[in-house]
Scaffold this motif. Structure first.
Motif, PDB file in Angstrom:
ATOM      1  N   LEU B 270       0.822  -1.213   0.000  1.00 52.21           N
ATOM      2  CA  LEU B 270       0.000   0.000   0.000  1.00 52.21           C
ATOM      3  C   LEU B 270       0.858   1.267   0.000  1.00 52.21           C
ATOM      4  O   LEU B 270       0.468   2.296  -0.529  1.00 52.21           O
ATOM      5  CB  LEU B 270      -0.930   0.020   1.221  1.00 52.21           C
ATOM      6  CG  LEU B 270      -2.110  -0.940   1.160  1.00 52.21           C
ATOM      7  CD1 LEU B 270      -2.926  -0.853   2.434  1.00 52.21           C
ATOM      8  CD2 LEU B 270      -2.988  -0.615  -0.040  1.00 52.21           C
ATOM      9  N   VAL B 271       2.041   1.182   0.615  1.00 55.97           N
ATOM     10  CA  VAL B 271       2.900   2.369   0.648  1.00 55.97           C
ATOM     11  C   VAL B 271       3.738   2.487  -0.624  1.00 55.97           C
ATOM     12  O   VAL B 271       3.842   3.557  -1.209  1.00 55.97           O
ATOM     13  CB  VAL B 271       3.832   2.343   1.882  1.00 55.97           C
ATOM     14  CG1 VAL B 271       4.731   3.568   1.892  1.00 55.97           C
ATOM     15  CG2 VAL B 271       3.019   2.290   3.157  1.00 55.97           C
ATOM     16  N   VAL B 272       4.330   1.378  -1.065  1.00 54.65           N
ATOM     17  CA  VAL B 272       5.333   1.507  -2.118  1.00 54.65           C
ATOM     18  C   VAL B 272       4.880   1.014  -3.491  1.00 54.65           C
ATOM     19  O   VAL B 272       5.532   1.302  -4.477  1.00 54.65           O
ATOM     20  CB  VAL B 272       6.637   0.769  -1.740  1.00 54.65           C
ATOM     21  CG1 VAL B 272       7.080   1.130  -0.349  1.00 54.65           C
ATOM     22  CG2 VAL B 272       6.460  -0.735  -1.843  1.00 54.65           C
ATOM     23  N   GLY B 273       3.768   0.297  -3.559  1.00 52.44           N
ATOM     24  CA  GLY B 273       3.479  -0.373  -4.834  1.00 52.44           C
ATOM     25  C   GLY B 273       2.310   0.179  -5.597  1.00 52.44           C
ATOM     26  O   GLY B 273       1.787  -0.473  -6.488  1.00 52.44           O
ATOM     27  N   VAL B 274       1.867   1.389  -5.270  1.00 54.94           N
ATOM     28  CA  VAL B 274       0.577   1.815  -5.807  1.00 54.94           C
ATOM     29  C   VAL B 274       0.718   2.857  -6.907  1.00 54.94           C
ATOM     30  O   VAL B 274      -0.195   3.631  -7.145  1.00 54.94           O
ATOM     31  CB  VAL B 274      -0.329   2.338  -4.684  1.00 54.94           C
ATOM     32  CG1 VAL B 274      -0.614   1.236  -3.706  1.00 54.94           C
ATOM     33  CG2 VAL B 274       0.281   3.511  -3.967  1.00 54.94           C
ATOM     34  N   VAL B 275       1.857   2.849  -7.610  1.00 56.47           N
ATOM     35  CA  VAL B 275       2.073   3.905  -8.598  1.00 56.47           C
ATOM     36  C   VAL B 275       0.973   3.934  -9.658  1.00 56.47           C
ATOM     37  O   VAL B 275       0.537   5.006 -10.088  1.00 56.47           O
ATOM     38  CB  VAL B 275       3.475   3.787  -9.234  1.00 56.47           C
ATOM     39  CG1 VAL B 275       3.686   2.449  -9.852  1.00 56.47           C
ATOM     40  CG2 VAL B 275       3.705   4.865 -10.236  1.00 56.47           C
ATOM     41  N   VAL B 276       0.477   2.758 -10.042  1.00 56.16           N
ATOM     42  CA  VAL B 276      -0.567   2.724 -11.074  1.00 56.16           C
ATOM     43  C   VAL B 276      -1.840   3.410 -10.569  1.00 56.16           C
ATOM     44  O   VAL B 276      -2.461   4.213 -11.272  1.00 56.16           O
ATOM     45  CB  VAL B 276      -0.862   1.268 -11.488  1.00 56.16           C
ATOM     46  CG1 VAL B 276      -2.010   1.222 -12.454  1.00 56.16           C
ATOM     47  CG2 VAL B 276       0.362   0.636 -12.091  1.00 56.16           C
ATOM     48  N   VAL B 277      -2.202   3.109  -9.325  1.00 55.10           N
ATOM     49  CA  VAL B 277      -3.386   3.744  -8.748  1.00 55.10           C
ATOM     50  C   VAL B 277      -3.170   5.256  -8.646  1.00 55.10           C
ATOM     51  O   VAL B 277      -4.067   6.048  -8.928  1.00 55.10           O
ATOM     52  CB  VAL B 277      -3.696   3.123  -7.372  1.00 55.10           C
ATOM     53  CG1 VAL B 277      -4.831   3.867  -6.689  1.00 55.10           C
ATOM     54  CG2 VAL B 277      -4.050   1.666  -7.524  1.00 55.10           C
ATOM     55  N   GLU B 278      -1.970   5.658  -8.282  1.00 54.45           N
ATOM     56  CA  GLU B 278      -1.662   7.090  -8.206  1.00 54.45           C
ATOM     57  C   GLU B 278      -1.878   7.761  -9.556  1.00 54.45           C
ATOM     58  O   GLU B 278      -2.472   8.835  -9.646  1.00 54.45           O
ATOM     59  CB  GLU B 278      -0.204   7.306  -7.777  1.00 54.45           C
ATOM     60  CG  GLU B 278       0.044   7.066  -6.307  1.00 54.45           C
ATOM     61  CD  GLU B 278       1.525   7.142  -5.970  1.00 54.45           C
ATOM     62  OE1 GLU B 278       2.305   7.656  -6.799  1.00 54.45           O
ATOM     63  OE2 GLU B 278       1.898   6.690  -4.885  1.00 54.45           O
TER      64      GLU B 278
END
Lengths: 529, 335
Positions: B270-278
């Motif tokens: 949730l902290v480091v892997g959400v670039v796509v959602v961002e």
């Protein structure tokens, strides 16, 4: 509205066509007198901008590495952002592309166009309250050209040898004559800053219609109206918010839900879907940008003009425009200039897809085996699809094209301008001279077709200093033919700029200068309701 | 003692018997520092190996040789790679992450803001998804192989099977475009009101909850079921304990270790892997920040982001291990 009539209407709105002319031309284009009269009324009404409101734009191309410093502007986002707060000395005309005054009121060349004198506008105020002086102008140009410059305009200004204040006027001395110098000063990097921006290039203090309120790199920028703007025909809204939206679907969703008034870079593949939204209007502007397939004229097997011609005839341009641009573009003719440029060479025959001619030249070239084409999706949107399409049409002429898909990261440093046959794109330049000097002059760094032709170089330099427009046009025609018939450029299409607005804003001007109404979109739009 | 190393070993052994947890944490922290250092070397080497340096990629297609040379000289890019690495390391040891090459602003200042945004989003996604996942897992066990279990499984598996951007788009289409009830884009910025902020992150939070739910829920279910088949659960049932009470009192504490591990992994995601959602929701978090920096090879920013990401993983995993040990006495005194 059909295209020509829409174009006439936009010229009425931009004060370029009067009632008589508009109605005459519209009737010639097939409208009845009554319809034309009522349309003129609408278009003329549209020129009364409404003031006030908060304008929101969702823009592709911003990054957290962006800075305000105009010298380092390289993204679509900073391009449009800097137009809001700053002015250049010269602007380019939205439809003719000719130089028009901005912070420079007027200019005068000497006889061979090597020394230019610019009168700087008086009574213009920067956002910090100080008055624009000739000193600021000289220092700004110095900052972009001195030996420590990291400016993106350095290449454009390479021929300027002297920047001086002579009795309050700006005097530029060039190493050789250049009839297009004023247009070079319309480059978007060359925003005039107080003290030249030496102290704090990122201050965002300029003379533009909006003052920067807040800037978060890669996130958004907000602006408030500059009440002391020296112009009244721009900056109609009270405040502007530009939001970085790098995802195409996010931009479309934001626009169709009315969260933003404007988005750029509408994907041609989905423009049909966006059109269906009732509150959305697609804004297309024919541009100078073009998608290209480039061959190195000095590298085997492309050092053979017959092979180059064969590959040129094997390109189905109409289908490219249809499939790759979704119809939002025009076919190219293998030279990098289209009719939006001043002095466009007329009467050059359009090259078309001709498998027989392609086969003939291919056979004559004596080339055996396949031809390797390198491509990547970063070369231009749909580049890989375009390469496959090209492979198919070439096959019908008996030419076997082998496609190698390269990684997008590093494409510009490892493939483009390095490998002998690849896909790429070019943005337009303000003048024909600049386009040719950037990529077709023998000594150009970006001569990405390795086009070495001393005769061409000679005419290019002569044309640059030629003030007689008729002679100059003739020279440009010769140059276009040389590139078209002996160069390494396959230019299937010029891409339109496809933007979209909501229907409650007006004032979008189809500006051939560049995308997003040449970056001036936020200063030109107003909100109707 | 003849061998000093043996003395240290003995002392360590004694300490381990009296304060097993503190020793473990100290050991883990020491290893983490080593790990972070290794990560920094890897990232540095990785970015160097990418084609093109900062000067070339930052100026892009409009680069002129002189401008490139000026930037290289400005940043000292023409010096050998080891010199540059140790210079950077020297700064970091003193707590100075340097300035971003692109913006010239201090990295720590920029990162604080982006990291704050990322943690804000991750916090709300976690607060909703973790209790929900564990609760649903328990419900699923209770109704094992019956309709509620099947429904929970099918729905959560369907959610995890869809790519996160697709879930995001679906939520946007329904809630932002068609119904117009949700805020979109989810951009948050300084001086934004608390309630506005919460409204802005509603859709990305919902997306993240859907994405991480299934993993945690299924692990809860599997762990509890495996405990349930053990002998002491049979005893609990035989002594007349209600089924739900037996799960909460006896099964859950024993099943906690695998569950906490999966929760920690998902929190780290949730902290480091959400670039796509961002990107889909136009949310200014760390992921996009790092991707932008990698694109132009902005080394100080890439390094700082990489270290923070690695630290988040290390700390969360350590926390998971500690929780597991505290919950299970057998792990506290390993033989």
């Amino acid at each position: 509205m059909t295209d020509p009539i829409k174009h006439f209407a936009s010229r009425v709105t931009a004060h370029e066509m009067n009632r008589r002319e508009f109605i005459g031309r519209s009737m010639a284009a097939g409208l009845t007198l009554a319809a034309a009269t009522s349309l003129y009324g609408k278009a003329a009404m549209a020129q009364e901008p409404k003031r006030g409101g908060h304008l929101k734009l969702g823009l592709q191309g911003g990054s957290s590495t962006d800075v305000i410093d105009p010298a380092k502007s390289s993204s679509q986002f900073t391009f449009a952002m800097n137009r809001n707060w700053g002015d250049t000395l010269v602007e380019s005309h939205p439809t003719s592309g000719l130089a028009v005054p901005s912070l420079a009121e007027s200019w005068e060349p000497n006889a061979d166009a090597s020394v230019w004198t610019f009168k700087i506008r008086k009574g213009v105020e920067f956002h910090d309250g100080s008055e624009l002086t000739i000193d600021d102008v000289v220092k700004t140009l110095n900052r972009h050209t001195d030996e420590k410059s990291e400016s993106g305009a350095l290449g454009v200004l390479g021929s300027i040898k002297g920047i001086e204040n002579k009795g309050g006027d700006l005097v530029l001395t060039l190493s050789e004559g250049n009839a297009d110098l004023p247009l070079l000063l319309s480059d978007y990097h060359l925003v005039i800053q107080p003290g030249g921006g030496y102290d704090n290039p990122n201050a965002g203090i300029g003379t533009g219609p909006f003052k920067i309120d807040n800037f978060e790199a890669g996130v958004r920028a907000t602006f408030v109206k500059n009440e002391n703007d020296w112009r009244t025909d721009r900056g109609f809204v009270d405040s502007v918010e530009m939001i970085v939206m790098n995802d195409a679907t996010a931009r479309m969703a934001a626009l169709s839900s009315g969260q933003v008034h404007f988005i750029n870079r509408v994907d041609p593949k989905t423009v049909g879907l966006l059109k269906r939204a009732p509150n959305v209007e697609i804004q297309t502007t024919s541009g100078r940008g073009h998608y290209v397939f480039i061959m190195h004229c000095n590298t085997a097997p492309f050092d053979n003009n017959d092979l180059r011609l064969a590959l040129k005839y094997a390109m189905d341009r109409e289908t490219m425009v249809e499939k790759i641009l979704g119809g939002y573009g025009k076919v190219g003719n293998d030279f990098p200039i289209n009719e939006t440029y001043a002095l466009f060479p007329e009467g050059i025959e359009q090259r078309t897809y001709d498998p027989d001619k392609a086969a003939f030249h291919f056979k004559k070239s004596g080339h055996d085996g396949s031809v390797l084409l390198r491509t990547s999706d970063v070369a231009f949107p749909g580049a890989v699809d375009a390469a496959v399409l090209y492979q198919e049409t070439a096959k019908k002429a008996g030419i076997d094209i082998e496609i190698k898909r390269e990684p997008g990261d590093g494409y510009w440093s490892n493939v483009w301008n390095v490998q002998p046959f690849s896909t790429s794109y070019w943005g337009g330049r303000p003048t024909q001279d600049q386009m040719y000097s950037t990529a077709y002059l023998s000594s150009a760094d970006w001569n990405d077709t390795r086009f070495f032709n001393t005769h061409f170089d000679k005419i290019l330099l002569e044309a640059r200093a030629e003030l007689d427009q008729a002679k100059r046009k003739e020279m440009y025609r010769d140059m276009a033919l040389m590139v078209r018939d002996t160069g390494g450029l396959i230019l299937p299409m010029f891409n339109d700029f496809v933007n979209a607005t909501t229907t409650n804003v007006s004032g979008f001007v189809d500006d051939i200068g560049n995308d997003m109404s040449n970056g001036y979109v936020a200063t030109r739009l107003w909100i109707n309701s | 003692m003849a061998n000093p190393l043996a003395g240290v070993r003995a002392a360590r052994h004694r300490l381990k018997e009296t304060h097993p947890l503190s020793v473990l944490i100290a050991e883990r922290l020491g290893l983490s520092v080593l790990l972070l250092w290794a990560v920094s070397v890897l990232i540095f080497a990785g970015v160097e190996a990418l084609p093109g340096d900062f000067a070339e990629t930052y100026l892009g297609q409009s680069a002129t040789p002189q401008a490139i040379a000026n930037i290289r000289e400005d940043l000292g890019l023409d010096r050998p790679i080891t010199t540059r690495y140790f210079e950077w390391l020297g700064g970091v040891v003193q707590g100075d992450f340097g300035n971003s090459w692109a913006s010239g602003a201090p990295v720590s200042e920029q990162i604080t803001k982006r990291l704050g945004n990322s943690l804000f989003l991750a916090f709300f996604a976690a607060v909703i998804s973790v209790p929900l996942a564990v609760g649903l897992g328990m419900v699923a066990v209770h109704y094992r192989n019956r309709i509620p279990d099947r429904v929970i499984n099918v729905v959560s598996l369907a959610a995890i099977s869809l790519p996160e951007f697709f879930i995001g788009y679906i939520l946007i289409v329904f809630f932002a475009v068609q119904m117009g009830v949700a805020t979109f884009p989810s951009t948050v910025y300084d001086n934004m009101g608390w309630s506005e902020r919460l409204a802005a992150i509603a859709l990305p939070t919902a997306t993240l909850v859907l994405v991480v739910l299934a993993h945690m829920m299924r692990m809860t279910r599997a762990a509890i079921i495996s405990v349930m088949s053990s002998a002491y659960m049979e005893t609990a049932e035989l002594k007349g304990l209600g089924a739900f009470k037996a799960i909460v009192k006896h099964a859950a504490p024993n099943a906690i270790a695998p569950i906490v591990n999966v929760v920690a992994l998902n929190l780290a995601y949730l902290v480091v892997g959400v670039v796509v959602v961002e990107v889909v929701f136009v949310y200014p978090g760390m992921g996009q920040y790092m991707v932008d920096a990698v694109t132009v090879r902005d080394m100080p920013v890439v390094q700082a982001c990489g270290l923070i990401f690695a630290a988040v993983y290390i700390l969360l995993n350590m926390a998971a291990d500690i929780v597991a040990i505290v919950a299970n006495p057998r792990l506290r005194h390993p033989r």
